[in-house]
Design a protein around this motif. Structure first.
Motif, PDB file in Angstrom:
ATOM      1  N   LYS A  15    -155.334  37.198  65.158  1.00  0.00           N
ATOM      2  CA  LYS A  15    -154.092  37.923  65.450  1.00  0.00           C
ATOM      3  C   LYS A  15    -154.272  39.021  66.496  1.00  0.00           C
ATOM      4  O   LYS A  15    -153.296  39.471  67.095  1.00  0.00           O
ATOM      5  CB  LYS A  15    -153.542  38.562  64.167  1.00  0.00           C
ATOM      6  CG  LYS A  15    -153.044  37.570  63.143  1.00  0.00           C
ATOM      7  CD  LYS A  15    -152.676  38.295  61.845  1.00  0.00           C
ATOM      8  CE  LYS A  15    -152.286  37.303  60.765  1.00  0.00           C
ATOM      9  NZ  LYS A  15    -152.084  37.954  59.463  1.00  0.00           N
ATOM     10  N   VAL A  16    -155.500  39.481  66.699  1.00  0.00           N
ATOM     11  CA  VAL A  16    -155.714  40.673  67.520  1.00  0.00           C
ATOM     12  C   VAL A  16    -155.153  40.508  68.929  1.00  0.00           C
ATOM     13  O   VAL A  16    -154.380  41.351  69.418  1.00  0.00           O
ATOM     14  CB  VAL A  16    -157.212  41.047  67.562  1.00  0.00           C
ATOM     15  CG1 VAL A  16    -157.452  42.154  68.588  1.00  0.00           C
ATOM     16  CG2 VAL A  16    -157.676  41.507  66.181  1.00  0.00           C
ATOM     17  N   GLU A  17    -155.532  39.430  69.612  1.00  0.00           N
ATOM     18  CA  GLU A  17    -155.102  39.262  71.001  1.00  0.00           C
ATOM     19  C   GLU A  17    -153.582  39.141  71.135  1.00  0.00           C
ATOM     20  O   GLU A  17    -152.983  39.864  71.950  1.00  0.00           O
ATOM     21  CB  GLU A  17    -155.788  38.055  71.635  1.00  0.00           C
ATOM     22  CG  GLU A  17    -155.498  37.919  73.130  1.00  0.00           C
ATOM     23  CD  GLU A  17    -156.293  36.814  73.788  1.00  0.00           C
ATOM     24  OE1 GLU A  17    -155.962  36.457  74.941  1.00  0.00           O
ATOM     25  OE2 GLU A  17    -157.238  36.295  73.171  1.00  0.00           O
ATOM     26  N   PRO A  18    -152.912  38.275  70.353  1.00  0.00           N
ATOM     27  CA  PRO A  18    -151.442  38.234  70.470  1.00  0.00           C
ATOM     28  C   PRO A  18    -150.773  39.529  70.058  1.00  0.00           C
ATOM     29  O   PRO A  18    -149.735  39.907  70.620  1.00  0.00           O
ATOM     30  CB  PRO A  18    -151.034  37.065  69.567  1.00  0.00           C
ATOM     31  CG  PRO A  18    -152.212  36.750  68.717  1.00  0.00           C
ATOM     32  CD  PRO A  18    -153.414  37.177  69.483  1.00  0.00           C
ATOM     33  N   GLU A 180    -151.933  30.143  51.670  1.00  0.00           N
ATOM     34  CA  GLU A 180    -150.984  29.435  52.512  1.00  0.00           C
ATOM     35  C   GLU A 180    -151.481  29.386  53.955  1.00  0.00           C
ATOM     36  O   GLU A 180    -152.419  30.092  54.326  1.00  0.00           O
ATOM     37  CB  GLU A 180    -149.601  30.092  52.453  1.00  0.00           C
ATOM     38  CG  GLU A 180    -148.958  29.983  51.078  1.00  0.00           C
ATOM     39  CD  GLU A 180    -147.517  30.417  51.054  1.00  0.00           C
ATOM     40  OE1 GLU A 180    -147.039  30.992  52.050  1.00  0.00           O
ATOM     41  OE2 GLU A 180    -146.860  30.201  50.016  1.00  0.00           O
ATOM     42  N   THR A 181    -150.821  28.563  54.751  1.00  0.00           N
ATOM     43  CA  THR A 181    -151.084  28.484  56.179  1.00  0.00           C
ATOM     44  C   THR A 181    -149.839  28.933  56.921  1.00  0.00           C
ATOM     45  O   THR A 181    -148.728  28.529  56.578  1.00  0.00           O
ATOM     46  CB  THR A 181    -151.454  27.048  56.593  1.00  0.00           C
ATOM     47  OG1 THR A 181    -152.631  26.658  55.877  1.00  0.00           O
ATOM     48  CG2 THR A 181    -151.720  26.968  58.082  1.00  0.00           C
ATOM     49  N   TYR A 182    -150.025  29.794  57.905  1.00  0.00           N
ATOM     50  CA  TYR A 182    -148.907  30.435  58.590  1.00  0.00           C
ATOM     51  C   TYR A 182    -148.975  30.163  60.079  1.00  0.00           C
ATOM     52  O   TYR A 182    -150.044  30.268  60.680  1.00  0.00           O
ATOM     53  CB  TYR A 182    -148.952  31.945  58.339  1.00  0.00           C
ATOM     54  CG  TYR A 182    -147.707  32.696  58.765  1.00  0.00           C
ATOM     55  CD1 TYR A 182    -146.593  32.738  57.941  1.00  0.00           C
ATOM     56  CD2 TYR A 182    -147.655  33.356  59.991  1.00  0.00           C
ATOM     57  CE1 TYR A 182    -145.448  33.426  58.324  1.00  0.00           C
ATOM     58  CE2 TYR A 182    -146.519  34.040  60.386  1.00  0.00           C
ATOM     59  CZ  TYR A 182    -145.415  34.074  59.543  1.00  0.00           C
ATOM     60  OH  TYR A 182    -144.289  34.752  59.920  1.00  0.00           O
ATOM     61  N   GLU A 183    -147.838  29.821  60.650  1.00  0.00           N
ATOM     62  CA  GLU A 183    -147.743  29.632  62.104  1.00  0.00           C
ATOM     63  C   GLU A 183    -147.156  30.879  62.738  1.00  0.00           C
ATOM     64  O   GLU A 183    -146.187  31.440  62.240  1.00  0.00           O
ATOM     65  CB  GLU A 183    -146.871  28.417  62.429  1.00  0.00           C
ATOM     66  CG  GLU A 183    -147.452  27.102  61.937  1.00  0.00           C
ATOM     67  CD  GLU A 183    -146.599  25.915  62.353  1.00  0.00           C
ATOM     68  OE1 GLU A 183    -145.754  26.077  63.256  1.00  0.00           O
ATOM     69  OE2 GLU A 183    -146.783  24.832  61.771  1.00  0.00           O
ATOM     70  N   GLY A 184    -147.736  31.314  63.864  1.00  0.00           N
ATOM     71  CA  GLY A 184    -147.277  32.541  64.502  1.00  0.00           C
ATOM     72  C   GLY A 184    -147.772  33.759  63.746  1.00  0.00           C
ATOM     73  O   GLY A 184    -148.724  33.691  62.965  1.00  0.00           O
ATOM     74  N   ALA A 191    -146.087  33.055  68.488  1.00  0.00           N
ATOM     75  CA  ALA A 191    -147.499  33.045  68.896  1.00  0.00           C
ATOM     76  C   ALA A 191    -148.158  31.717  68.535  1.00  0.00           C
ATOM     77  O   ALA A 191    -147.924  31.159  67.457  1.00  0.00           O
ATOM     78  CB  ALA A 191    -148.246  34.197  68.228  1.00  0.00           C
ATOM     79  N   ASP A 192    -148.988  31.233  69.420  1.00  0.00           N
ATOM     80  CA  ASP A 192    -149.609  29.922  69.260  1.00  0.00           C
ATOM     81  C   ASP A 192    -150.878  30.028  68.417  1.00  0.00           C
ATOM     82  O   ASP A 192    -151.994  29.775  68.894  1.00  0.00           O
ATOM     83  CB  ASP A 192    -149.923  29.323  70.633  1.00  0.00           C
ATOM     84  CG  ASP A 192    -150.431  27.884  70.538  1.00  0.00           C
ATOM     85  OD1 ASP A 192    -150.144  27.236  69.513  1.00  0.00           O
ATOM     86  OD2 ASP A 192    -151.108  27.434  71.473  1.00  0.00           O
ATOM     87  N   ILE A 193    -150.703  30.430  67.167  1.00  0.00           N
ATOM     88  CA  ILE A 193    -151.833  30.478  66.236  1.00  0.00           C
ATOM     89  C   ILE A 193    -151.388  29.918  64.887  1.00  0.00           C
ATOM     90  O   ILE A 193    -150.244  30.087  64.469  1.00  0.00           O
ATOM     91  CB  ILE A 193    -152.402  31.909  66.049  1.00  0.00           C
ATOM     92  CG1 ILE A 193    -151.318  32.879  65.562  1.00  0.00           C
ATOM     93  CG2 ILE A 193    -153.037  32.418  67.313  1.00  0.00           C
ATOM     94  CD1 ILE A 193    -151.865  34.251  65.195  1.00  0.00           C
TER      95      ILE A 193
END
Length: 265
Positions: A15-18, A180-184, A191-193
């Motif tokens: 998450k740091v870079e975005p 869970e798995t989270y997008e953005g 964000a593309d993560i």
């Protein structure tokens, strides 16, 4: 979830870079002097010039640096090594003496040998911790006698809802880990993560009772029907810097804040 620390460290590193690039964290304005602190915690903190403050789960240090700018001697800690690297870089650019340590909250007594006038934590922190009894003991360990613990956090009622706020999806109480798995990310939904994470819901009673059991006395407790951050879906800004979830209006609490003091003996 024995490997929750590894999972969550990877998640926060991603998450740091975005986050650094997001409008949510307004890094350019921050470097020019804008504070990241909100009225809720500022009112509880009061005058902090010359005080030593331990900031738990500081992410990349904006609040820590903002506290330094107010005259405090601040040490920020965070699990994410990439966040701590970014925090040190920000502090250097801001010309503050804020110190940063990469550590899990529970392991901090093995890493840091110091007592503080204040311990501070805010917004989206305790959900990453499975055991609030250990958390409260760490806080008490680092506080000087009569030192203060200042906390602002999202209300556990919010975490009962699904991400779209269409219904109740989670237990109010700390029943089990939430994996869970989270997008953005909350700072940039696009964000593309894609990251797995492990969290725990903590009721108000669990928070307060563990602080009391840890030798702290509750001095102030408040609840707010707004959030200082637009970090949830379907929010609307009803006053500058104040957001509510549109379909709920002012009907549910979004944030709580407290001051607790370590007993002198």
């Amino acid at each position: 979830m024995e490997n929750y620390l590894e999972i969550n460290k990877n998640s926060w590193n991603a998450k740091v870079e975005p986050h650094l690039k997001s409008d949510f964290y307004f890094v350019d304005e921050f470097l020019k002097g804008k504070s990241s602190l909100n009225s809720i915690e500022l009112e509880l903190l009061g005058e902090i010039t010359g005080k030593s403050i331990l900031h738990l789960q500081c992410h990349f240090g904006q609040d820590s640096i903002s506290l330094s700018r107010l005259g405090a001697k601040v040490t920020g800690i965070d699990l994410s090594d990439k966040a701590i690297d970014a925090a040190r870089d920000l502090a250097q650019q801001c010309h503050t003496d804020t110190e940063f340590i990469c550590s899990d909250v529970y392991d901090l007594p093995n890493v840091l040998d110091q007592k503080f006038d204040m311990v501070f934590t805010s917004y989206g922190t305790i959900g990453w911790l499975p055991d609030l009894e250990k958390w409260a003991k760490v806080i008490s360990h680092f506080l000087k006698p009569e030192g203060q613990f200042i906390m602002a956090e999202f209300h556990p009622v919010v975490w009962m809802f699904d991400d779209d706020f269409k219904g109740i999806a989670y237990n109010y109480f700390n029943e089990k880990p939430i994996v869970e798995t989270y997008e953005g990310t909350y700072a940039d939904f696009s964000a593309d993560i894609v990251q797995e994470y492990v969290m725990w819901n903590h009721s108000l009673a669990e928070v307060l009772q563990n602080l009391l059991n840890g030798g702290l006395a509750l001095k102030e407790f408040q609840e707010f029907d707004w959030s200082p951050y637009p970090c949830f879906k379907h929010v609307e800004e009803f006053e500058k810097g104040k957001w509510r979830i549109s379909q709920f209006g002012n009907k549910i609490p979004l944030v709580y804040a407290l001051t607790a003091q370590k007993k002198s003996s």
